[in-house]
Design an enzyme around this catalytic site. Structure first.
Site, PDB file in Angstrom:
ATOM      1  N   GLN A 111       1.038  17.528   0.637  1.00 47.91           N
ATOM      2  CA  GLN A 111       0.607  16.321  -0.357  1.00 47.91           C
ATOM      3  C   GLN A 111       0.581  15.045   0.379  1.00 47.91           C
ATOM      4  O   GLN A 111       0.423  14.107  -0.153  1.00 47.91           O
ATOM      5  CB  GLN A 111       2.147  16.122  -1.194  1.00 47.91           C
ATOM      6  CG  GLN A 111       2.195  17.515  -2.043  1.00 47.91           C
ATOM      7  CD  GLN A 111       3.464  17.506  -2.958  1.00 47.91           C
ATOM      8  OE1 GLN A 111       3.434  17.079  -4.062  1.00 47.91           O
ATOM      9  NE2 GLN A 111       4.723  18.006  -2.270  1.00 47.91           N
ATOM     10  N   TYR A 128      -2.698   0.243  -0.365  1.00 49.50           N
ATOM     11  CA  TYR A 128      -3.115   1.302   0.434  1.00 49.50           C
ATOM     12  C   TYR A 128      -3.349   0.616   1.916  1.00 49.50           C
ATOM     13  O   TYR A 128      -3.173   1.152   2.937  1.00 49.50           O
ATOM     14  CB  TYR A 128      -4.098   2.077  -0.064  1.00 49.50           C
ATOM     15  CG  TYR A 128      -3.759   2.837  -1.363  1.00 49.50           C
ATOM     16  CD1 TYR A 128      -3.862   2.766  -2.393  1.00 49.50           C
ATOM     17  CD2 TYR A 128      -3.117   4.124  -0.751  1.00 49.50           C
ATOM     18  CE1 TYR A 128      -3.283   3.542  -3.437  1.00 49.50           C
ATOM     19  CE2 TYR A 128      -2.457   5.091  -1.799  1.00 49.50           C
ATOM     20  CZ  TYR A 128      -2.745   4.693  -3.058  1.00 49.50           C
ATOM     21  OH  TYR A 128      -2.536   5.637  -4.052  1.00 49.50           O
ATOM     22  N   VAL A 159      -0.757  11.737   2.762  1.00 51.58           N
ATOM     23  CA  VAL A 159      -1.977  11.298   3.108  1.00 51.58           C
ATOM     24  C   VAL A 159      -2.140  10.918   4.662  1.00 51.58           C
ATOM     25  O   VAL A 159      -3.332  10.477   5.190  1.00 51.58           O
ATOM     26  CB  VAL A 159      -2.470  10.166   2.197  1.00 51.58           C
ATOM     27  CG1 VAL A 159      -2.482  10.904   0.796  1.00 51.58           C
ATOM     28  CG2 VAL A 159      -1.341   9.186   2.267  1.00 51.58           C
ATOM     29  N   HIS A 218      -3.702  15.635  -1.830  1.00 50.87           N
ATOM     30  CA  HIS A 218      -3.578  14.464  -2.582  1.00 50.87           C
ATOM     31  C   HIS A 218      -4.234  13.531  -1.726  1.00 50.87           C
ATOM     32  O   HIS A 218      -4.279  12.025  -1.928  1.00 50.87           O
ATOM     33  CB  HIS A 218      -2.281  13.961  -2.675  1.00 50.87           C
ATOM     34  CG  HIS A 218      -1.400  14.846  -3.705  1.00 50.87           C
ATOM     35  ND1 HIS A 218       0.160  14.649  -3.832  1.00 50.87           N
ATOM     36  CD2 HIS A 218      -1.907  15.495  -4.524  1.00 50.87           C
ATOM     37  CE1 HIS A 218       0.090  15.277  -4.881  1.00 50.87           C
ATOM     38  NE2 HIS A 218      -0.849  16.012  -5.398  1.00 50.87           N
TER      39      HIS A 218
HETATM   40  N1  APR Z   1      14.138  15.596   5.757  1.00 46.78           N
HETATM   41  C1  APR Z   1      13.679  16.628   4.784  1.00 46.78           C
HETATM   42  N2  APR Z   1      13.725  16.135   3.356  1.00 46.78           N
HETATM   43  C2  APR Z   1      13.736  14.942   3.019  1.00 46.78           C
HETATM   44  C3  APR Z   1      13.922  13.782   4.226  1.00 46.78           C
HETATM   45  C4  APR Z   1      14.043  14.211   5.519  1.00 46.78           C
HETATM   46  N3  APR Z   1      14.314  13.519   6.600  1.00 46.78           N
HETATM   47  N4  APR Z   1      13.807  12.741   3.761  1.00 46.78           N
HETATM   48  C5  APR Z   1      13.776  12.953   2.222  1.00 46.78           C
HETATM   49  N5  APR Z   1      13.381  14.183   1.954  1.00 46.78           N
HETATM   50  C6  APR Z   1      13.250  14.926   0.805  1.00 46.78           C
HETATM   51  C7  APR Z   1      13.897  14.240  -0.384  1.00 46.78           C
HETATM   52  O1  APR Z   1      15.177  14.517  -0.777  1.00 46.78           O
HETATM   53  C8  APR Z   1      12.929  14.550  -1.581  1.00 46.78           C
HETATM   54  O2  APR Z   1      13.068  15.959  -1.916  1.00 46.78           O
HETATM   55  O3  APR Z   1      12.136  14.652   0.601  1.00 46.78           O
HETATM   56  C9  APR Z   1      11.523  14.558  -0.909  1.00 46.78           C
HETATM   57  C10 APR Z   1      10.645  13.465  -1.014  1.00 46.78           C
HETATM   58  O4  APR Z   1      10.120  13.462  -2.385  1.00 46.78           O
HETATM   59  P1  APR Z   1       9.604  12.556  -2.977  1.00 46.78           P
HETATM   60  O5  APR Z   1       9.664  11.188  -2.607  1.00 46.78           O
HETATM   61  O6  APR Z   1       9.087  12.781  -4.553  1.00 46.78           O
HETATM   62  O7  APR Z   1       8.058  12.722  -2.258  1.00 46.78           O
HETATM   63  P2  APR Z   1       6.879  13.614  -2.658  1.00 46.78           P
HETATM   64  O8  APR Z   1       7.660  15.201  -3.117  1.00 46.78           O
HETATM   65  O9  APR Z   1       6.041  14.113  -1.418  1.00 46.78           O
HETATM   66  O10 APR Z   1       6.030  13.317  -3.683  1.00 46.78           O
HETATM   67  C11 APR Z   1       4.832  14.151  -4.180  1.00 46.78           C
HETATM   68  O11 APR Z   1       4.106  12.077  -5.553  1.00 46.78           O
HETATM   69  O12 APR Z   1       3.634  10.070  -5.737  1.00 46.78           O
HETATM   70  C12 APR Z   1       3.189  11.303  -5.601  1.00 46.78           C
HETATM   71  O13 APR Z   1       1.086  11.683  -4.552  1.00 46.78           O
HETATM   72  C13 APR Z   1       2.481  11.317  -4.365  1.00 46.78           C
HETATM   73  O14 APR Z   1       2.109  13.293  -2.719  1.00 46.78           O
HETATM   74  C14 APR Z   1       3.063  12.320  -3.532  1.00 46.78           C
HETATM   75  C15 APR Z   1       3.679  13.195  -4.647  1.00 46.78           C
END
Ligand code: APR
Length: 245
Positions: free
Chosen positions: A92, A59, A94, A110
């Site tokens: 979600q 972190y 931080v 989160h």
């Molecule tokens: N523009 C739009 N969407 C995007 C881009 C972009 N430039 N880059 C990536 N994405 C999309 C991906 O296709 C995916 O659907 O953003 C999403 C990211 O998904 P994750 O990596 O799973 O992230 P997130 O959904 O925020 O995760 C939720 O999981 O680990 C925990 O606490 C953590 O808050 C987080 C939670």
């Protein structure tokens, strides 16, 4: 009795994808954080109990990255909607990129990377900005300081408030989230049938019912969507999601 929809209210549910174009990593994309680290080791109470230094290192690095990142066109476009609408951003993420872009009502479900907290209940919180947390650095209640982040297995924050906002929105924009972590992901399903619902991402596990899916980069798609929403007259006859190419 369902609460009434507020015609001038937009709720945005954002995830790490909206900050990708600001240089911050996502979690589940190729190259994402959970492809490089084990969330059990660095983002869970068990990980904190067994190897706190690994958690602090993880972190501390993300806090330094988030501190120098700048809001991108998607954050700025969402903030611009406040010219005409009540906008509640439920994130979600931080990082503080929504706030730095000018959004005035941001709910972090989160946690927030720029803060540390003790482990007493209720916790005392301290703003760190970019500063690291070290082992032995104590809260005034005598407990070891930890990142002010909701780890896997811990209770989401402001959930009741977030649910209430989604249920009364006339427009719901879900952006940059794979909708794979609950209960945050379930917020999208609370959008009302009559609300305008738009989802912007590359790939999601399941497109929530009634959402128009726009595949693409947030920084490219959200400005056009925001522009259309700002131009919509009261009757809302310009349905933005049909006009964003
Ligand atoms: N523009 C739009 N969407 C995007 C881009 C972009 N430039 N880059 C990536 N994405 C999309 C991906 O296709 C995916 O659907 O953003 C999403 C990211 O998904 P994750 O990596 O799973 O992230 P997130 O959904 O925020 O995760 C939720 O999981 O680990 C925990 O606490 C953590 O808050 C987080 C939670």
């Amino acid at each position: 009795m369902k609460p009434s929809i507020q015609p001038n209210k937009i709720v945005v549910l954002s995830g790490s994808g909206i900050s990708a174009e600001s240089g911050l990593p996502t979690f589940r994309d190729s190259g994402g954080l959970w492809k490089q680290y084990s969330w059990q080791e660095v983002a869970s109470p068990e990980g904190w109990a067994t190897r706190p230094q690994a958690v602090l290192d993880f972190y501390n690095e993300r806090r330094a990255q988030a501190w120098v990142a700048q809001p991108n066109a998607a954050h700025l476009a969402i903030a611009s909607l406040e010219e005409r609408y009540e906008v509640v951003v439920i994130t979600q993420n931080v990082d503080e990129l929504h706030e730095r872009a000018g959004s005035s009502h941001v709910i972090h479900v989160h946690g927030r990377i720029a803060f540390a907290r003790g482990t007493s209940v209720p916790p005392k919180r301290y703003r760190l900005d970019a500063a690291p947390i070290s082992l032995g650095q104590l809260c005034e209640d005598g407990t070891q300081l930890r990142p002010d982040i909701v780890w896997f297995g811990e209770d989401i924050e402001h959930y009741g408030e977030a649910r209430a906002h989604v249920a009364t929105a006339s427009k719901v924009l879900v952006v940059g989230t794979s909708l794979s972590v609950f209960p945050a992901a379930s917020l999208a399903t609370l959008a009302r049938g009559r609300a305008e619902k738009v989802l912007v991402a590359f790939d999601v596990e399941k497109i929530p019912y009634g959402f128009k899916f726009l595949r693409g980069k947030a920084a490219a798609l959200i400005p056009t969507l925001a522009e259309n929403w700002l131009r919509q007259d009261k009757a809302g006859d310009l349905t933005a999601s049909e006009t964003v190419s």
